[in-house]
Design a protein around this motif. Structure first.
Motif, PDB file in Angstrom:
ATOM      1  N   ILE A 202       0.782  -1.358  -0.306  1.00 20.65           N
ATOM      2  CA  ILE A 202      -0.231  -0.013   0.017  1.00 20.65           C
ATOM      3  C   ILE A 202       0.890   0.885   0.091  1.00 20.65           C
ATOM      4  O   ILE A 202       1.481   1.554   1.124  1.00 20.65           O
ATOM      5  CB  ILE A 202      -0.703  -0.190   1.238  1.00 20.65           C
ATOM      6  N   ILE A 203       1.032   2.566  -1.145  1.00 21.69           N
ATOM      7  CA  ILE A 203       1.340   3.160  -1.238  1.00 21.69           C
ATOM      8  C   ILE A 203       0.521   4.978  -0.406  1.00 21.69           C
ATOM      9  O   ILE A 203      -0.242   4.585  -0.995  1.00 21.69           O
ATOM     10  CB  ILE A 203       1.634   3.454  -2.502  1.00 21.69           C
ATOM     11  N   PHE A 204       1.191   5.180   0.421  1.00 21.42           N
ATOM     12  CA  PHE A 204       0.195   6.354   1.275  1.00 21.42           C
ATOM     13  C   PHE A 204       0.729   7.660   0.238  1.00 21.42           C
ATOM     14  O   PHE A 204       2.304   7.818   0.475  1.00 21.42           O
ATOM     15  CB  PHE A 204       0.477   6.128   2.516  1.00 21.42           C
ATOM     16  N   GLY A 205      -0.324   8.022  -0.813  1.00 23.52           N
ATOM     17  CA  GLY A 205      -0.198   8.744  -0.726  1.00 23.52           C
ATOM     18  C   GLY A 205      -0.179   9.302  -2.137  1.00 23.52           C
ATOM     19  O   GLY A 205      -0.396   8.060  -2.887  1.00 23.52           O
ATOM     20  N   PRO A 206       0.023   9.952  -3.331  1.00 20.52           N
ATOM     21  CA  PRO A 206       0.009  10.528  -5.112  1.00 20.52           C
ATOM     22  C   PRO A 206       1.046   9.415  -4.810  1.00 20.52           C
ATOM     23  O   PRO A 206       1.649   9.534  -4.936  1.00 20.52           O
ATOM     24  CB  PRO A 206       0.049  11.426  -5.048  1.00 20.52           C
ATOM     25  N   GLY A 207       0.713   8.318  -6.153  1.00 15.46           N
ATOM     26  CA  GLY A 207       1.641   7.664  -6.900  1.00 15.46           C
ATOM     27  C   GLY A 207       1.603   7.916  -8.621  1.00 15.46           C
ATOM     28  O   GLY A 207       1.484   6.448  -9.486  1.00 15.46           O
ATOM     29  N   SER A 208       0.793   8.846  -8.713  1.00 12.49           N
ATOM     30  CA  SER A 208       0.706   9.308 -10.248  1.00 12.49           C
ATOM     31  C   SER A 208       1.982   9.120 -11.451  1.00 12.49           C
ATOM     32  O   SER A 208       1.289   8.290 -12.756  1.00 12.49           O
ATOM     33  CB  SER A 208      -0.359  10.347 -10.737  1.00 12.49           C
ATOM     34  N   VAL A 209       2.707   9.094 -10.919  1.00 14.33           N
ATOM     35  CA  VAL A 209       3.983   8.889 -12.232  1.00 14.33           C
ATOM     36  C   VAL A 209       4.191   7.845 -12.609  1.00 14.33           C
ATOM     37  O   VAL A 209       4.531   7.535 -13.121  1.00 14.33           O
ATOM     38  CB  VAL A 209       5.479   9.709 -10.633  1.00 14.33           C
ATOM     39  N   ILE A 210       3.535   6.610 -11.111  1.00 18.34           N
ATOM     40  CA  ILE A 210       3.720   5.292 -11.957  1.00 18.34           C
ATOM     41  C   ILE A 210       2.229   4.384 -12.902  1.00 18.34           C
ATOM     42  O   ILE A 210       2.231   3.992 -13.429  1.00 18.34           O
ATOM     43  CB  ILE A 210       4.199   4.553 -10.694  1.00 18.34           C
ATOM     44  N   TYR A 211       1.307   5.156 -11.407  1.00 14.20           N
ATOM     45  CA  TYR A 211      -0.295   4.362 -11.957  1.00 14.20           C
ATOM     46  C   TYR A 211      -0.967   5.339 -12.679  1.00 14.20           C
ATOM     47  O   TYR A 211      -2.234   4.904 -13.044  1.00 14.20           O
ATOM     48  CB  TYR A 211      -0.258   3.909 -10.899  1.00 14.20           C
ATOM     49  N   GLY A 212      -0.670   6.501 -12.838  1.00  8.55           N
ATOM     50  CA  GLY A 212      -1.906   7.503 -13.921  1.00  8.55           C
ATOM     51  C   GLY A 212      -2.317   8.049 -13.456  1.00  8.55           C
ATOM     52  O   GLY A 212      -2.855   8.363 -11.554  1.00  8.55           O
ATOM     53  N   SER A 213      -3.773   8.408 -13.894  1.00  8.04           N
ATOM     54  CA  SER A 213      -4.800   8.589 -13.067  1.00  8.04           C
ATOM     55  C   SER A 213      -5.762   7.557 -12.165  1.00  8.04           C
ATOM     56  O   SER A 213      -5.408   6.452 -12.119  1.00  8.04           O
ATOM     57  CB  SER A 213      -5.693   9.009 -14.218  1.00  8.04           C
ATOM     58  N   ASP A 214      -5.816   8.356 -11.416  1.00  4.37           N
ATOM     59  CA  ASP A 214      -6.557   8.702 -10.260  1.00  4.37           C
ATOM     60  C   ASP A 214      -5.630   7.545  -8.343  1.00  4.37           C
ATOM     61  O   ASP A 214      -6.645   7.655  -7.552  1.00  4.37           O
ATOM     62  CB  ASP A 214      -7.388   7.235  -9.889  1.00  4.37           C
ATOM     63  N   ALA A 215      -4.446   7.905  -8.465  1.00  4.03           N
ATOM     64  CA  ALA A 215      -3.334   7.443  -8.362  1.00  4.03           C
ATOM     65  C   ALA A 215      -3.291   8.637  -7.130  1.00  4.03           C
ATOM     66  O   ALA A 215      -2.386   9.329  -7.089  1.00  4.03           O
ATOM     67  CB  ALA A 215      -2.194   6.591  -8.357  1.00  4.03           C
ATOM     68  N   ILE A 216      -4.824   9.622  -6.260  1.00 11.71           N
ATOM     69  CA  ILE A 216      -4.641  10.638  -5.611  1.00 11.71           C
ATOM     70  C   ILE A 216      -4.186  10.063  -4.102  1.00 11.71           C
ATOM     71  O   ILE A 216      -2.564  10.498  -3.413  1.00 11.71           O
ATOM     72  CB  ILE A 216      -5.167  11.233  -5.720  1.00 11.71           C
ATOM     73  N   GLY A 217      -5.043   9.697  -4.017  1.00 13.41           N
ATOM     74  CA  GLY A 217      -4.612   9.412  -2.328  1.00 13.41           C
ATOM     75  C   GLY A 217      -4.051   7.886  -1.634  1.00 13.41           C
ATOM     76  O   GLY A 217      -2.960   8.157  -1.245  1.00 13.41           O
TER      77      GLY A 217
END
Length: 803
Positions: A202-217
């Motif tokens: 579980i990544i806590f916090g944004p993960g959009s660099v690797i996973y793109g849209s929706d990975a905000i929280g």
């Protein structure tokens, strides 16, 4: 003479081969290399080879043999015990292993100590011990993720004030979020079988660099078990069989998996069936939670029936089946091919919070029926992994997948004859290519690209429950709509010093939506939606060890969520008297996040972990009042309803801290604890502030654990803080029927705590039993924003056999 020769040969085989033992990882069944094997005075010693094997020459039958490895728990066995275990030794990974490897940040193995983000890992051993019913419970039982449940067949995670389509789900590297993931509670995580999970990160916090849209929280990565190759020349067969029973909902779960492995190919088959009856709540708590009556159809008429056992949540039970098939092929040591197929299907299951919703007069129930049709998920996933000396990479992964999602909603007002149904299907194609490059000195690069295409099929139907006549009705989404994205990213890990690591990355994503609206039911002021929008996101993080036993991390990152089909094209009733209509004028929402973390190891006895974070969300996609063809109200399903739509109409910020403690007091005795605190505010366009909907109450746990080689026990406390009426989001204040009432008669979410016990006993290396007692004091409580009331006292029995 022949008998003498045979006897001598037999003795030789016994001496040479029968004393050869194999040391394996208890979770993965893979060999462990470089395990030191010795007696108490170290006068006899050996070490395991590349196949995890060694010879026990010279050790006496009853002599204590010690197995030691830097990453595993110390193990002691006699040769006599090893004979009974068929010369196999199973070792368990240390829970406080500092060099833990994680996959989620770059999709490649990285040392956790070099990662600036907060990441929690939940392995198969922990999952087995906590005995979760669903994958949502896997997250909840970690003590670090809050889970909301609208019904028993549910589980919607909340992380750092974000939920649903602002969190990303991934299974074996494939994005599970699709074009109709909604802002309301999402239950898709229950499609993942806990028995097949090898590890969850579980990544806590944004993960959009690797996973793109929706990975905000945050991002929840579920890695399922792989087909395991044999370490010997002959066919290796291994597997598991499990049974679990829970008294609170009379759960009966049966699971079996079997793995066939050769040196170059392997096959894994897994099947799990769950049966859950109606859930029983606790005895001590708010009377407003009781299920005093329910609807029953009698002589073609809906009747309110008194519930003979108000603690029984009538119509909450359901069934589920999960099947997984894995195939692996390894033509050489540098190339591996994996094919996985996954299938999950539930029975019909009630949306419990709608079934308890009162009518407008307050003297009965609003609905005669409200249930989801079977939730179905299928995925076929092919992955190629290559390592070697490519010109631009040291590692290559190509992942392609096809997914099919199916769900439906079926509702009928009390004593109405028409059952209104909407059925949705989504076909999702995806392709990812990911590279790892370790050739540039102290800089390690990760880069790649992604393509995703979703096609949405949506239909509406009205059925007369007496005559069975059907009529076409309005669909929930524009039928045939598509959502697609193309993206490229680069992520770099630079070890500036042995104690200082920098991690940074960039990603550009472009999203297209193509939807045509059917105006035969609603006179939309538009015929179609053609959205094309891009988003650039980035991150910069630092991991610093000022001392060997002290780690300080800092991370700044951005995340985004592009509008999907659910945002731009949905028609549905969000609450009594309100209807949500399409809005094609939407833009992506962006999050800006900073966090600071500290990890302190005190003499390998006490480990303290803390993190504080702040996230700011702009152009937030929120549901607000709207005009439809100039009107603020329209007729929906026979009721004059207030018009709303998803709009870029707010800003929001969330801040908080997370704290964890692990104390390894002795070889047998340990204490762990977690607490999470968060606050969140939505800022309206007119300047007013309201509490954010998906910010959980303060929650945490405290565990006292004792274990030896045979038994493990855990006495633990779970607790949630209160959310007062003034701190409830506006949408929650309208749901009195799922909340308790304060002294002023206003809804609020009370605090609660439960005392619990669980244990696991190894009868042998192959056979384990478990016993758990949850909510020992039989509290009646409902977790924040949930429709279903949590279980009362719950006895959990389990047995597992490994072969």
């Amino acid at each position: 003479m022949q008998k003498i020769i045979f006897f001598i040969a037999f003795l030789f085989v016994q001496i040479v081969f029968a004393q050869q033992i194999t040391v394996l990882d208890t979770d993965t069944n893979t060999p462990i290399i470089n395990v030191a094997v010795f007696n108490s005075d170290k006068s006899k010693a050996t070490i395991t080879d590349i196949n995890g094997t060694c010879i026990l020459d010279g050790f006496r039958l009853k002599e204590k043999i010690i197995f030691k490895h830097v990453s595993y728990e110390l193990l002691k066995k006699t040769k006599k015990q090893l004979i009974k275990q068929d010369y196999k030794v199973f070792m368990e990974m240390k829970p406080n292993e500092l060099d833990e490897v994680v996959m989620s940040i770059s999709k490649w193995e990285q040392q956790k100590k070099d990662i600036p983000n907060k990441i929690t890992s939940i392995d198969a051993k922990s999952i087995s011990f906590t005995a979760p019913q669903t994958a949502a419970d896997v997250l909840q039982k970690s003590g670090k993720v809050f889970v909301q449940k609208s019904q028993l067949g549910g589980g919607s995670p909340m992380i750092r004030g974000f939920a649903t389509n602002r969190l990303l789900l991934s299974v074996d590297g494939v994005r599970m979020n699709n074009a109709i993931f909604r802002g309301g509670n999402v239950q898709n995580v229950i499609s993942i079988d806990p028995y097949t999970i090898k590890n969850t990160e579980i990544i806590f916090g944004p993960g959009s660099v690797i996973y793109g849209s929706d990975a905000i929280g945050g991002v929840m990565n579920f890695y399922t078990k792989k087909a395991t190759f044999s370490t010997i020349d002959s066919l290796a067969v291994m597997g598991n069989a499990n049974y679990r029973f829970s008294s609170a909902n009379m759960e009966n779960t049966i699971h079996a998996d079997v793995n066939f492995g050769k040196k170059k190919w392997a096959l894994l088959t897994s099947v799990t069936h769950n049966r859950f009856d109606d859930l029983k709540m606790g005895a001590s708590g708010p009377d407003s939670y009781l299920r005093n009556y329910y609807v029953e159809r009698v002589n073609n008429e809906d009747k309110l029936v008194n519930n003979t056992n108000p603690k029984k949540q009538v119509a909450s039970g359901y069934n589920q089946i999960n099947v997984m098939q894995k195939l692996a092929f390894k033509p050489n040591n540098n190339l591996k091919l994996f094919l996985g197929t996954y299938y999950s299907e539930t029975s019909d299951y009630s949306r419990y919070d709608r079934l308890i919703r009162p009518n407008s007069n307050g003297d009965g129930l609003r609905y005669g029926d409200w249930y989801y049709g079977p939730q179905k998920w299928f995925m076929a996933n092919f992955q190629l992994q290559k390592k070697g000396n490519g010109k631009f990479y040291d590692g290559l992964k190509i992942t392609t997948a096809y997914q099919h999602f199916e769900e439906s909603r079926n509702s009928r007002n009390f004593n109405a004859l028409d059952l209104v149904s909407t059925k949705e299907k989504v076909d999702a194609l995806s392709a990812n290519i990911d590279f790892e490059n370790k050739k540039i000195g102290d800089l390690r690069l990760y880069y790649g690209g992604e393509f995703i295409f979703n096609k949405v099929y949506s239909n509406g139907l009205e059925t007369n429950i007496e005559t069975k006549e059907t009529n076409v009705a309005a669909s929930r989404y524009p039928h045939g709509a598509s959502w697609k994205t193309v993206a490229a990213y680069v992520n770099g890990e630079y070890k500036a010093k042995p104690n200082f690591t920098v991690l940074s990355g960039l990603r550009y994503s472009h999203v297209w939506i193509d939807a045509d609206f059917d105006t035969s039911f609603y006179p939309f002021p538009f015929d179609n939606e053609r959205l094309s929008t891009g988003a650039l996101t980035g991150s910069l993080g630092l991991s610093w060890f000022p001392k060997k036993n002290l780690q300080v991390t800092f991370n700044g990152s951005t995340g985004f969520r592009s509008p999907n089909i659910d945002d731009v094209g949905k028609v549905f009733d969000s609450e009594p008297g309100s209807v949500v209509v399409p809005n094609p004028d939407l833009e992506p929402e962006y999050a800006y996040n900073v966090e600071l973390g500290i990890h302190k190891n005190i003499k390998d006895i006490v480990v303290l972990k803390g993190a504080t974070f702040y996230t700011y969300l702009v152009d937030a996609l929120v549901r607000r009042d709207f005009n439809f063809n100039g009107a603020s109200e329209i007729n929906y399903n026979g009721e004059l309803s207030n018009v709303q739509a998803v709009q870029n109409a707010a800003k929001a910020y969330v801040y908080g801290f997370e704290f964890g403690l692990d104390a390894y007091i002795s070889e047998n005795f340990s204490i762990t604890s977690n607490i999470t605190f968060a606050e969140g505010i939505e800022e309206e366009e007119d300047g007013t502030d309201t509490p954010a909907r998906h910010v959980s109450p303060t929650f945490g746990d405290f565990h006292v654990i004792w274990k030896n080689q045979k038994i493990k026990t855990d006495i633990y406390l779970n607790y949630n803080g209160e959310i007062a009426y003034n701190d409830l989001a506006s949408s929650e204040k309208n749901k009195e029927y799922i909340y308790a009432l304060d002294a002023n008669g206003n809804p609020y979410s009370p605090s609660w705590h439960t005392l619990n016990f669980r244990s696991q006993y190894a009868i042998s290396s192959a056979l384990k039993t478990s016993l758990g007692i949850e909510n020992i004091t039989n509290q009646r409580y409902r977790t924040y924003s949930s429709g279903i009331v949590a279980p009362g006292i719950n006895f959990i029995l389990g047995i597992g056999y490994k072969f």
